[in-house]
Scaffold this motif. Structure first.
Motif, mmCIF file in Angstrom:
data_model
loop_
_atom_site.group_PDB
_atom_site.id
_atom_site.type_symbol
_atom_site.label_atom_id
_atom_site.label_comp_id
_atom_site.label_asym_id
_atom_site.label_seq_id
_atom_site.Cartn_x
_atom_site.Cartn_y
_atom_site.Cartn_z
ATOM 1 N N MET A 1 0.820 -1.202 0.000
ATOM 2 C CA MET A 1 0.000 0.000 0.000
ATOM 3 C C MET A 1 0.859 1.259 0.000
ATOM 4 O O MET A 1 0.592 2.218 -0.741
ATOM 5 N N LEU A 2 1.894 1.286 0.851
ATOM 6 C CA LEU A 2 2.721 2.481 1.003
ATOM 7 C C LEU A 2 3.944 2.468 0.104
ATOM 8 O O LEU A 2 4.667 3.470 0.035
ATOM 9 N N LEU B 1 6.455 10.466 5.279
ATOM 10 C CA LEU B 1 6.036 11.761 4.742
ATOM 11 C C LEU B 1 6.544 11.983 3.327
ATOM 12 O O LEU B 1 5.917 12.712 2.553
ATOM 13 N N GLN B 2 7.646 11.362 2.952
ATOM 14 C CA GLN B 2 8.140 11.501 1.589
ATOM 15 C C GLN B 2 7.183 10.889 0.575
ATOM 16 O O GLN B 2 7.169 11.304 -0.589
ATOM 17 N N ARG B 3 6.390 9.925 1.006
ATOM 18 C CA ARG B 3 5.444 9.277 0.098
ATOM 19 C C ARG B 3 4.086 9.986 0.052
ATOM 20 O O ARG B 3 3.256 9.669 -0.802
ATOM 21 N N VAL B 4 3.849 10.891 0.982
ATOM 22 C CA VAL B 4 2.595 11.643 0.995
ATOM 23 C C VAL B 4 2.657 12.731 -0.069
ATOM 24 O O VAL B 4 3.704 13.378 -0.268
ATOM 25 N N VAL B 5 1.533 12.939 -0.776
ATOM 26 C CA VAL B 5 1.466 13.992 -1.786
ATOM 27 C C VAL B 5 1.798 15.334 -1.137
ATOM 28 O O VAL B 5 1.375 15.619 -0.014
ATOM 29 N N ILE C 1 -1.191 9.475 -1.273
ATOM 30 C CA ILE C 1 0.229 9.121 -1.427
ATOM 31 C C ILE C 1 0.511 8.928 -2.909
ATOM 32 O O ILE C 1 -0.390 8.590 -3.705
ATOM 33 N N ALA C 2 1.748 9.155 -3.275
ATOM 34 C CA ALA C 2 2.208 8.924 -4.651
ATOM 35 C C ALA C 2 2.942 7.607 -4.697
ATOM 36 O O ALA C 2 3.917 7.398 -3.970
ATOM 37 N N ARG C 3 2.466 6.688 -5.546
ATOM 38 C CA ARG C 3 3.048 5.348 -5.598
ATOM 39 C C ARG C 3 3.093 4.880 -7.035
ATOM 40 O O ARG C 3 2.051 4.780 -7.700
ATOM 41 N N SER C 4 4.288 4.623 -7.521
ATOM 42 C CA SER C 4 4.491 4.107 -8.880
ATOM 43 C C SER C 4 3.811 4.981 -9.916
ATOM 44 O O SER C 4 3.151 4.494 -10.841
ATOM 45 N N GLY C 5 3.953 6.299 -9.740
ATOM 46 C CA GLY C 5 3.378 7.226 -10.697
ATOM 47 C C GLY C 5 1.875 7.395 -10.582
ATOM 48 O O GLY C 5 1.258 8.030 -11.444
ATOM 49 N N GLU C 6 1.244 6.842 -9.561
ATOM 50 C CA GLU C 6 -0.202 6.925 -9.376
ATOM 51 C C GLU C 6 -0.494 7.496 -7.994
ATOM 52 O O GLU C 6 0.215 7.231 -7.032
ATOM 53 N N VAL D 1 -8.714 3.542 -0.217
ATOM 54 C CA VAL D 1 -10.124 3.757 -0.572
ATOM 55 C C VAL D 1 -10.245 4.440 -1.930
ATOM 56 O O VAL D 1 -11.309 4.988 -2.248
ATOM 57 N N THR D 2 -9.195 4.393 -2.734
ATOM 58 C CA THR D 2 -9.231 5.074 -4.027
ATOM 59 C C THR D 2 -10.331 4.532 -4.916
ATOM 60 O O THR D 2 -11.147 5.291 -5.468
ATOM 61 N N ASP D 3 -10.386 3.211 -5.075
ATOM 62 C CA ASP D 3 -11.403 2.608 -5.948
ATOM 63 C C ASP D 3 -12.799 2.857 -5.413
ATOM 64 O O ASP D 3 -13.737 3.092 -6.184
ATOM 65 N N GLU D 4 -12.950 2.797 -4.090
ATOM 66 C CA GLU D 4 -14.268 3.036 -3.498
ATOM 67 C C GLU D 4 -14.728 4.465 -3.757
ATOM 68 O O GLU D 4 -15.891 4.710 -4.082
ATOM 69 N N LEU D 5 -13.802 5.423 -3.629
ATOM 70 C CA LEU D 5 -14.155 6.819 -3.896
ATOM 71 C C LEU D 5 -14.521 7.015 -5.360
ATOM 72 O O LEU D 5 -15.448 7.777 -5.681
#
Length: 456
Positions: free
Chosen positions: A111-112, A127-131, A158-163, A191-195
């Motif tokens: 996830m992270l 925090l480096q992974r948070v937008v 969060i930003a992960r693998s360009g997403e 919850v990205t897909d749920e949103l």
């Protein structure tokens, strides 16, 4: 020791230990062991001791069994918890605050976006992974939770693998004996897909609500109405809660149920992409109204549904009926115009014949001597020709080829003349009587039309 000696009688019932005066410990043993006792008493004491040991063993065994049951229950509980967390893709994290080390399970790593289950410099790495737009707010919330020791709950990206993914995290802080923060334990869920599904459903709901047509969301197996817009509620007379308790068949007329079921069966089997037809919807008060309905298969929140759209065509059918009536009236008018044109031509030809008849009768009447029996017949011919001329004028008036000759007309003589013509056509067994006032009654009218009214 050499100082100790044991004596035993023949039965082995007595024991004596003798010790020197210089050994206090041996003296005490001598005093204790020189007391006589019997073997049966010793056996009883041994049995009591054995029973006591047995009870203690059983109690210890029960404790071990209970510990095994507790351990097994704990293991099952942990398994259920793990399966539940995996089923909802929920991550578990444990932050060692003094050492700033973050421990993650497999879901949390994915996830992270961490490669290892333990992350050092946890706060900085996280925090480096948070937008960037959310980073300051997340840091403030974490700092407040650490300072107050209260529960933590926050949504961030969060930003992960360009997403960019949206995460909801919840946690609690455990303190050491001095009250200082020790561990920060919690869960996190993507919850990205749920949103996105929620946004799609909200967009779909806005489309339904803004539609000027009746719109329904229908469960494909039971045909239960899952949702409907305000237009459908208004037309049918139901509230939205009442509609959600009904099926599609409940709002269809009995004459349309068979055809509707056949169309839906073809739709669900994949034989067609949509079903279209004219049906009648049944209102709550029992009245019906015509609807042009379209039903097609779709998906909503990853589950199959049927989308039904209906157009109330009551006003259109009334307008079409009025248009057809106007077309019939126009056809009749055109037919009458054609008949008028034909009648006008016939009237002109008939006038020419009447002119010849009238001229010939006048000439014949002039050649007959006064009082001749043929004069009366010629007068009747002239009157009939005059009446025929009036009828021709009526035909021309009907066909708009002539003008009405409205003049001051006394009704009595006109009616009397028409009576004479009618009487000649009656059977001998029929008598016709007219009661005409002697005083004159003058109206502005066409004498020929008045005579035609009486004749009719």
């Amino acid at each position: 020791p050499a100082e100790v000696r044991t004596e035993m009688d023949e039965r082995g019932a007595r024991f004596h230990i003798r010790a020197s005066e210089s050994s206090p410990r041996l003296a005490r043993l001598r005093r204790r062991l020189t007391l006589p006792f019997r073997a049966d008493e010793m056996a009883a004491e041994l049995q009591d001791a054995h029973a006591s040991l047995r009870l203690r063993y059983d109690a210890l065994q029960d404790a071990l069994n209970e510990n095994e049951r507790t351990t097994e229950a704990l293991r099952q509980s942990e398994t259920r918890l793990r399966l539940m967390l995996e089923s909802v893709e929920m991550a578990v994290w444990d932050w060692d605050l003094p050492n700033d080390v973050l421990a993650l399970d497999d879901v949390g790593q994915k996830m992270l976006g961490f490669d290892e289950p333990e992350v050092s410099s946890a706060l900085k790495s996280f925090l480096q992974r948070v937008v960037e737009d959310d980073r300051a707010l997340v840091a403030d919330e974490l700092r407040m939770a650490l300072e107050t020791g209260g529960p933590y709950a926050q949504q961030f990206r969060i930003a992960r693998s360009g997403e960019v993914r949206t995460i909801i995290a919840r946690g609690r802080i455990s303190a050491d004996v001095k009250g200082g923060p020790l561990r920060f334990i919690g869960v996190a869920q993507d919850v990205t897909d749920e949103l996105r599904r929620t946004e799609r459903y909200a967009h779909f709901g806005r489309m339904i609500a803004s539609s000027p047509l009746e719109t329904y969301v229908i469960e494909p197996v039971t045909l239960r109405i899952l949702d409907a817009n305000a237009v459908a509620c208004e037309h049918l007379g139901y509230s939205i809660d009442e509609l959600r308790e009904l099926t599609l068949e409940a709002i269809a007329s009995s004459d349309d149920i068979e055809s509707t079921s056949a169309g839906l069966a073809a739709l669900l089997s994949g034989d067609t992409e949509r079903v279209f037809g004219m049906v009648h919807h049944l209102r709550k008060d029992g009245s019906m109204y015509p609807v042009e309905a379209t039903v097609q298969a779709s998906t909503l929140d990853a589950r199959p549904v049927l989308i039904g759209i209906g157009l109330d065509v009551s006003e259109r059918l009334v307008a079409e009926q009025g248009r057809r009536e106007l077309e019939r009236q126009l056809w009749r008018t055109q037919k009458l115009d054609a008949l008028g044109t034909l009648a006008s031509g016939i009237a002109h030809d008939f006038n020419n014949l009447l002119l010849a008849i009238t001229t010939s009768a006048d000439l014949a009447a002039q050649e007959l001597p006064a009082g001749s029996p043929g004069s009366e017949h010629l007068d009747r011919v002239l009157r009939a020709a005059s009446h025929g001329k009036a009828l021709t004028r009526q035909v021309l008036t009907f066909s708009h080829a002539g003008d009405e000759a409205r003049v001051p007309t006394e009704l009595g003589p006109v009616v009397q003349e028409a009576m004479g013509l009618v009487t000649a056509t009656l059977l001998a067994t029929t008598r016709f009587h007219a009661d005409i006032a002697e005083s004159g009654c003058v109206v502005d009218a066409d004498p020929a039309q008045i005579a035609q009214v009486v004749t009719n």
